[in-house]
Design an enzyme around this catalytic site. Structure first.
Site, PDB file in Angstrom:
ATOM      1  N   GLU A 101      12.850  36.917  -7.669  1.00 18.67           N
ATOM      2  CA  GLU A 101      13.162  35.934  -8.710  1.00 18.67           C
ATOM      3  C   GLU A 101      13.534  34.679  -7.960  1.00 18.67           C
ATOM      4  OE1 GLU A 101      15.537  33.485 -10.247  1.00 18.67           O
ATOM      5  OE2 GLU A 101      16.923  35.120 -10.665  1.00 18.67           O
TER       6      GLU A 101
ATOM      7  N   CYS B 163      18.705  28.416 -11.044  1.00 19.78           N
ATOM      8  CA  CYS B 163      17.284  28.675 -10.785  1.00 19.78           C
ATOM      9  C   CYS B 163      16.431  28.351 -12.005  1.00 19.78           C
ATOM     10  CB  CYS B 163      17.081  30.124 -10.365  1.00 19.78           C
ATOM     11  SG  CYS B 163      17.723  31.330 -11.536  1.00 19.78           S
TER      12      CYS B 163
END
Length: 709
Positions: free
Chosen positions: A267, A306
C-alpha cells in the site's frame, strides 16, 4: 492554555522503546536518537541490535498454532475486549501523539480510528463468519450427474507469520488496521513500525501485551532497523508493506520473497486526485465542499497521508475562484505547537522529512508556480521554526498539466497540492490517470451524469472513489478516510495491493483449498448440510429442540398436501395477487406453463403449515428467508411435501438487553411434488433458545433467580 504551553516547553523524558520478540522485551541502551517534531528535542532512542529475526519468525509460527485453534468468534471476542481495553488508555497515546507533530484532531484519526478498526472487525467477524476455525466459501459444486460427487472451497489460516512493515504517519492505526484482519484470520503478526514514530506504536503494543487478551505469539514488535528479517520469511508467511512506492518496488523483488513465493501486499503513497465537476459554479454548495475538502487534505496530519489530495483537478474557468477560496480557507489555519488549543496544524514528523518536501517543491517548481504559500512564513504559535519540522500550507498551479510530468510523478509528502486546470471531462479523466494508479480519488459534483462519466473513467486506476455533493456531505467521512468495511489499496503506483475491505481483508490471510468428496463426507468436514447427504430423523420434532440439541443434518419430512383450485383462489383473494397465470384459465393456457399454477408464495406458506410445530417452544421467531428458487410449476391437483434439514448453526452473543441466550439455526427447505421432483428450495433462519455458556456475561442481579437465569 498556559499549563499546556509550559508542559510542552519542558524537555520530555527520553523514551527507550523496546522490541517484543520471542515472548520477551528486548531493549538497547544505545541506538538511533529520535527528536520531537515540534521543538527538536531528543525524545527516544531506538535500536533492533541483537534481535534474532529468524528466531522471532519461527517463534510466531510455532505459537500461532494456539491462535489457529481458536474459532473466528473467539478471536473476535478477544479483539473486542482488546479494543475496549485500549480505548480506556487512549489519553496516554494522545500525549505521545503530540511529540510526532500531530494535533489531537489528527491523533483522533490515528488512535481512536485504529482502535475502532479492532471493534469493527470484531463485529464483522461475529456477524459474517461461522463460529469455526475455517470458512466455507461459495456454494457446493455438483461434479457428477447423480450428485454423489461434490466440491466446495474452504479457507484456512496460513501457518506462518504476517510480517507488517508500517509507515510513520499513522503509528497506531497503521498497525491495528493490519493486525485486526490477520488476527481474525488466525495468523500471528510481527509488526515493524517506521522509526520516526515507533515510540507511540511501542506504547500501544506494551499495553496489548500487558492486557493478556491475545494468545502468546499473536503479536511481536521490532523497534529499529529490520535487519535480515525478510531473509527468513517462508512459504506460509505473508508480508504487508505501507510506505513509499520506491521502497515497495524494492521489497517486492527481494530474492527470498521471490524464492519462496511469499505473498507481498503493498500500500504505497500515491498522487491522489480530486476532480471538481464542470457543472459546479461558485455559488453552488459543491464549490465550497470542494475547497474545504482540498484544504482539509492539505493540512490534516500536515499533509502526511498516503491518501491526501496531491492534484486538485479543476475546470479552467474556475482556477481563479478556487485559488482565492483556498487562500481564504488556508488563511484560517494556525500553525504551531499541537498541544495548544488554538493550533489547527502541527509539524511534519521530522526536519529530514520537511527538507525532502522542500526538495520536491523545488522540482515541482520547474513545471508549476506557487500561488499560495511558499513566501514569507506565517506566525508560529509555539514550537521552533528551525529545530521543529514546520512547513506552511503550499498550493501550486500547473498551467499545462497534460504535457507536464512533475505533478504526476513527484509527491511532496507534506502540506502541498497542485492545481491542474482542465477543459473537458475527458481531459479530467486523463489527468487523473496520469498518476498511474491511486489509493483514493474524489469527484465533487451534483450532476449525476457527470458523476457517472467521471467515476467510470477513474475506476480502473483507483482503489476507492468518493462522490461528494450536498446530499451526502453531512455523513461523508471525506476524500481519504479509510473505513474497515472498504478496500484500502489501489492499482499501479499505489502498490497493486489491498488492505481492509471487510472480510476480504481476513481472507487475504488464509489459504483457499478446493475439497472434493461425497455429500455426507463434505458435510462432516464443513459442518454444513450438503444436499444429497445423509440426514437424521427421530420422533422429536426439530422445532422442539433447543439450539444445543439440534444437530446439523437433523431433518423432518412432512405429510403431503394436494393443491386445489380453492387454494389458489383463496390465496389470490387474501393477497390481492391476481396474476393471470394463477387465476385466468384462458390466459394461463397461452402462457409458458400451459395451465393455471399455484402462487410461488403459496407454496412457501403451505410448506410452513406442514413443518411448523405450533406450540410454544425453543423456536422464538422466524429470522429470515434466503436463497429462494422456484424450480418447477405446481398446478391444480399436484401434491407437495417438504423436507426441512438443519443446514448450519450460528451462535449469537448475548447482549445486555437480551432476556435469554439464543442462536440462529439455518434450515434448508426443499419442496417436492408427487414425482419427487424439486419444485422450490430456500433457506430459513430461526431464532432458537440456547444454554448460557462461558462467553455470555453473568446474569444481572443476585440470588437464586440470577443463578437460574
Amino acid at each position: 492554555m498556559t499549563t499546556q504551553i509550559q508542559a510542552q516547553a519542558q524537555a520530555p523524558t527520553i523514551l527507550r522503546p523496546a522490541s517484543y520478540v520471542s515472548g520477551q522485551w528486548h531493549a538497547n541502551a544505545d541506538g538511533q536518537t529520535l527528536v520531537d517534531a515540534v521543538y527538536g528535542r531528543p525524545v527516544a532512542v531506538i535500536s533492533s541490535e541483537g534481535v534474532d529475526f529468524a528466531q522471532a519468525l519461527e517463534y510466531g509460527r510455532q505459537k500461532g498454532a494456539a491462535l489457529r485453534k481458536m474459532t473466528f468468534h473467539t478471536r473476535a471476542r478477544a479483539l473486542k475486549a482488546l479494543g475496549l481495553y485500549l480505548m480506556e488508555r487512549k489519553e496516554e497515546y494522545y500525549a505521545l501523539n503530540l511529540l510526532t507533530g500531530a494535533t489531537r484532531r489528527d491523533g483522533w484519526v490515528d488512535i481512536e480510528g485504529g482502535i475502532g478498526t479492532l471493534l469493527s472487525y470484531s463485529s464483522m467477524a461475529r456477524r459474517e463468519l461461522p463460529d469455526e476455525r475455517f470458512l466455507p466459501e461459495g456454494k457446493v459444486e455438483t461434479l457428477g450427474k447423480a450428485g454423489t460427487f461434490v466440491a466446495r472451497h474452504l479457507l484456512v489460516p496460513r501457518e506462518g507469520v504476517a510480517v507488517q512493515i508500517n509507515a510513520f504517519n499513522f503509528p497506531v492505526w497503521g498497525m491495528l488496521e493490519k493486525l485486526a484482519p490477520a488476527f481474525i484470520a488466525g495468523m500471528p503478526s510481527l509488526v515493524k513500525p517506521a522509526p520516526q514514530t515507533a515510540y507511540l506504536t511501542e506504547r500501544v503494543v506494551r499495553d496489548i501485551i500487558e492486557s493478556g487478551l491475545l494468545p502468546e505469539g499473536a503479536l511481536q514488535l521490532v523497534i529499529g532497523e529490520p535487519g535480515d528479517l525478510l531473509d527468513h520469511v517462508r512459504e506460509q508467511d505473508l508480508v504487508a508493506f505501507t510506505g513509499s512506492a520506491a521502497t515497495a518496488a524494492k521489497l517486492k523483488v527481494h530474492p527470498n520473497i521471490i524464492a519462496h513465493s511469499v505473498p507481498f501486499n503493498a500500500e504505497a503513497d500515491s498522487l491522489n486526485a480530486s476532480v471538481l465537476g464542470l457543472t459546479v459554479t461558485p455559488d453552488s454548495p459543491e464549490f465550497m465542499l470542494y475547497v474545504k475538502e482540498v484544504a482539509r487534505e492539505i493540512t490534516g496530519k500536515a499533509g502526511q497521508k498516503c491518501t491526501a489530495i496531491r492534484r486538485a483537478i479543476v475546470p479552467s474557468g474556475m482556477v481563479e475562484a478556487v485559488t482565492e477560496a483556498l487562500r481564504k480557507e488556508l488563511g484560517k489555519v494556525t500553525l504551531g505547537d499541537p498541544a495548544r488549543d488554538d493550533v489547527r496544524m502541527g509539524a511534519l514528523v521530522s526536519v529530514e522529512q520537511r527538507e525532502r518536501v522542500r526538495q520536491t517543491l523545488a522540482e515541482l517548481g520547474k513545471e508549476a508556480r506557487v500561488v499560495i504559500g511558499g513566501g514569507a512564513e506565517g506566525e508560529l504559535l509555539g514550537g521552533d521554526r528551525e529545530k521543529g519540522a514546520f512547513l506552511d500550507p503550499t498550493v501550486l498551479l500547473c498551467d499545462s498539466p497534460l504535457t507536464a510530468t512533475g505533478p504526476h510523478e513527484l509527491e511532496a509528502f507534506g502540506p502541498v497540492a497542485t492545481l491542474l486546470p482542465y477543459d473537458s471531462l475527458d481531459d479530467a479523466v486523463q489527468l487523473a490517470r496520469m498518476g498511474r494508479g491511486s489509493l483514493a480519488g474524489s469527484v465533487i459534483t451534483h450532476d449525476r451524469a457527470e458523476a457517472t462519466e467521471l467515476v467510470l473513467g477513474l475506476a480502473s486506476t483507483h482503489g476507492r472513489l468518493l462522490v461528494l455533493n450536498r446530499d451526502d456531505a453531512k455523513e461523508s467521512t471525506g476524500h481519504g478516510s479509510p473505513l474497515p468495511q472498504l478496500l484500502h489499496g489501489g492499482p499501479g503506483r499505489a502498490g497493486g495491493g489491498a488492505e481492509l475491505g471487510g472480510i476480504a481483508g481476513v481472507k487475504h490471510h488464509m489459504n483457499r483449498v478446493a475439497v472434493q468428496a461425497d455429500p455426507t463426507t463434505l458435510a462432516a468436514i464443513t459442518r454444513e448440510y450438503v444436499p444429497g447427504g445423509e440426514v437424521r430423523e427421530d420422533v422429536i420434532h426439530p422445532f422442539r429442540k433447543s439450539f444445543d440439541e439440534i444437530g446439523v443434518g437433523d431433518s423432518l419430512l412432512t405429510h403431503r398436501r394436494t393443491v386445489t383450485e380453492a387454494d389458489i383462489v383463496n390465496f389470490a383473494g387474501l393477497t390481492g395477487d391476481h396474476f393471470y397465470a394463477h387465476v385466468d384459465e384462458i390466459g394461463a393456457k397461452e402462457g409458458i406453463f400451459g395451465k393455471r399454477v399455484a402462487h410461488g408464495y403459496f407454496l412457501i406458506s403451505a410448506a410452513a403449515g406442514m413443518f411448523v410445530s405450533p406450540a410454544p417452544g425453543p423456536v422464538l421467531a422466524n429470522y429470515g428467508l434466503e436463497n429462494l428458487r422456484f424450480v418447477e410449476p405446481v398446478g391444480i391437483g399436484d401434491t407437495i411435501r417438504t423436507r426441512l434439514t438443519c443446514k448450519r448453526k450460528i451462535r449469537k452473543d448475548l447482549r445486555p438487553d437480551d432476556k435469554q441466550p439464543t442462536g440462529v439455526v439455518e434450515w434448508r427447505a426443499e419442496i417436492t411434488n408427487q414425482n419427487d421432483e424439486l419444485v422450490a428450495t430456500y433457506d430459513i433462519l430461526t431464532l432458537v433458545v440456547r444454554a448460557r455458556d462461558d462467553f455470555d456475561p453473568p446474569a444481572q442481579g443476585g440470588g437464586e433467580g440470577a443463578a437460574q437465569a
